[in-house]
Scaffold this motif. Structure first.
Motif, PDB file in Angstrom:
ATOM      1  N   ASP A  63       0.749  -1.289   0.093  1.00  0.00           N
ATOM      2  CA  ASP A  63      -0.118   0.096  -0.282  1.00  0.00           C
ATOM      3  C   ASP A  63       0.684   1.282  -0.020  1.00  0.00           C
ATOM      4  O   ASP A  63       0.382   2.141  -0.506  1.00  0.00           O
ATOM      5  CB  ASP A  63      -1.006  -0.042   1.146  1.00  0.00           C
ATOM      6  N   HIS A  64       2.055   1.204   0.652  1.00  0.00           N
ATOM      7  CA  HIS A  64       2.906   2.391   0.499  1.00  0.00           C
ATOM      8  C   HIS A  64       3.735   2.580  -0.696  1.00  0.00           C
ATOM      9  O   HIS A  64       3.719   3.566  -1.139  1.00  0.00           O
ATOM     10  CB  HIS A  64       4.011   2.200   1.714  1.00  0.00           C
ATOM     11  N   LYS A  66       1.934   1.571  -3.423  1.00  0.00           N
ATOM     12  CA  LYS A  66       0.865   2.305  -4.354  1.00  0.00           C
ATOM     13  C   LYS A  66       1.192   4.008  -4.196  1.00  0.00           C
ATOM     14  O   LYS A  66       0.906   4.600  -5.195  1.00  0.00           O
ATOM     15  CB  LYS A  66      -0.141   1.647  -4.088  1.00  0.00           C
ATOM     16  N   MET A  67       1.116   4.372  -3.048  1.00  0.00           N
ATOM     17  CA  MET A  67       1.064   5.824  -2.607  1.00  0.00           C
ATOM     18  C   MET A  67       2.358   6.579  -3.279  1.00  0.00           C
ATOM     19  O   MET A  67       2.271   7.453  -3.683  1.00  0.00           O
ATOM     20  CB  MET A  67       0.988   5.991  -1.154  1.00  0.00           C
ATOM     21  N   HIS A  70       1.788   6.998  -6.749  1.00  0.00           N
ATOM     22  CA  HIS A  70       0.850   7.885  -7.028  1.00  0.00           C
ATOM     23  C   HIS A  70       1.734   9.252  -7.032  1.00  0.00           C
ATOM     24  O   HIS A  70       1.381  10.236  -7.838  1.00  0.00           O
ATOM     25  CB  HIS A  70      -0.305   7.872  -6.274  1.00  0.00           C
ATOM     26  N   GLN A  71       2.193   9.446  -6.011  1.00  0.00           N
ATOM     27  CA  GLN A  71       2.938  10.658  -5.814  1.00  0.00           C
ATOM     28  C   GLN A  71       4.212  11.070  -6.746  1.00  0.00           C
ATOM     29  O   GLN A  71       4.392  12.264  -7.235  1.00  0.00           O
ATOM     30  CB  GLN A  71       3.659  10.766  -4.173  1.00  0.00           C
ATOM     31  N   TYR A 100      -5.181   6.411 -11.693  1.00  0.00           N
ATOM     32  CA  TYR A 100      -4.342   5.333 -11.121  1.00  0.00           C
ATOM     33  C   TYR A 100      -4.679   5.060  -9.711  1.00  0.00           C
ATOM     34  O   TYR A 100      -4.817   4.156  -9.309  1.00  0.00           O
ATOM     35  CB  TYR A 100      -2.742   5.686 -11.211  1.00  0.00           C
ATOM     36  N   ALA A 101      -4.785   6.473  -8.900  1.00  0.00           N
ATOM     37  CA  ALA A 101      -5.154   6.263  -7.548  1.00  0.00           C
ATOM     38  C   ALA A 101      -6.397   5.422  -7.232  1.00  0.00           C
ATOM     39  O   ALA A 101      -6.565   4.508  -6.413  1.00  0.00           O
ATOM     40  CB  ALA A 101      -5.310   7.621  -6.958  1.00  0.00           C
ATOM     41  N   ALA A 104      -5.964   1.691  -8.164  1.00  0.00           N
ATOM     42  CA  ALA A 104      -5.253   0.981  -7.408  1.00  0.00           C
ATOM     43  C   ALA A 104      -5.765   1.015  -6.141  1.00  0.00           C
ATOM     44  O   ALA A 104      -4.994   0.484  -5.034  1.00  0.00           O
ATOM     45  CB  ALA A 104      -3.749   1.560  -7.434  1.00  0.00           C
ATOM     46  N   ILE A 106      -6.047   3.408  -3.543  1.00  0.00           N
ATOM     47  CA  ILE A 106      -5.170   4.108  -2.654  1.00  0.00           C
ATOM     48  C   ILE A 106      -6.188   4.770  -1.808  1.00  0.00           C
ATOM     49  O   ILE A 106      -6.905   5.446  -2.262  1.00  0.00           O
ATOM     50  CB  ILE A 106      -4.166   5.049  -3.517  1.00  0.00           C
ATOM     51  N   LYS A 107      -5.701   4.668  -0.627  1.00  0.00           N
ATOM     52  CA  LYS A 107      -6.648   5.573   0.453  1.00  0.00           C
ATOM     53  C   LYS A 107      -5.807   6.730   0.777  1.00  0.00           C
ATOM     54  O   LYS A 107      -4.476   6.544   1.336  1.00  0.00           O
ATOM     55  CB  LYS A 107      -6.680   4.470   1.780  1.00  0.00           C
ATOM     56  N   MET A 108      -6.446   7.732   0.641  1.00  0.00           N
ATOM     57  CA  MET A 108      -5.674   8.965   0.896  1.00  0.00           C
ATOM     58  C   MET A 108      -6.298   9.675   1.970  1.00  0.00           C
ATOM     59  O   MET A 108      -7.404   9.608   2.338  1.00  0.00           O
ATOM     60  CB  MET A 108      -5.809   9.887  -0.372  1.00  0.00           C
TER      61      MET A 108
END
Length: 108
Positions: A63-64, A66-67, A70-71, A100-101, A104, A106-108
Motif C-alpha cells: 500500500d505504501h 502504491k502511494m 501515485h506521488q 491510477y489512485a 489502485a 489508494i486510501k488518501m
C-alpha cells in the motif's frame, strides 16, 4: 564552480535484495535518512533515452508502494509543467495520476 553530492547506501541480503537503504544530501541537511524506496532517472543524451534505477526494500508495504507511485506521477506532472510550460499536458498527467489512485484503491 561548486560541487555537491547525493548518495544512497543500500544494504543487501544474501540474495542481493535490498534490506535497508539510507540517503544523504549534504546541501539539504539530509544525513543517513532511512528510506524504503527510491526511483532515480537520468537522461542519456547520446542515446536519447532515460536510464533508471528503481529499488525498494523487501519490507516496503504494497500500500505504501502504491502511494509512492501515485506521488511520483503527480510530481512528474509538476516537473513537466515547470520544464515545458505546457499546463494542459500537466493537467492531463494529474488526471491520469488520479485515475491510477482510484484503480489502485489508494486510501488518501
Amino acid at each position: 564552480m561548486r560541487k555537491t553530492q547525493i548518495t544512497i547506501d543500500v544494504e543487501l541480503d544474501e540474495n542481493h535484495v535490498p534490506e535497508t537503504m539510507t540517503w544523504n544530501a549534504e546541501d539539504g541537511g539530509i544525513e543517513k535518512q532511512e528510506t524504503k524506496a527510491t526511483m532515480i532517472s537520468v537522461w542519456d543524451d547520446k542515446k536519447s533515452e532515460a536510464l533508471r534505477i528503481d529499488l525498494w526494500t523487501k519490507d516496503m508495504p504494497v500500500d505504501h508502494m502504491k502511494m509512492f507511485i501515485h506521488q511520483v506521477l503527480l510530481s512528474l506532472a509538476s516537473t513537466y509543467e515547470r520544464a515545458t510550460g505546457e499546463e494542459d499536458i500537466a493537467d492531463w498527467l494529474e488526471v491520469m495520476a488520479e485515475e491510477y489512485a482510484q484503480k489502485a484503491a489508494i486510501k488518501m
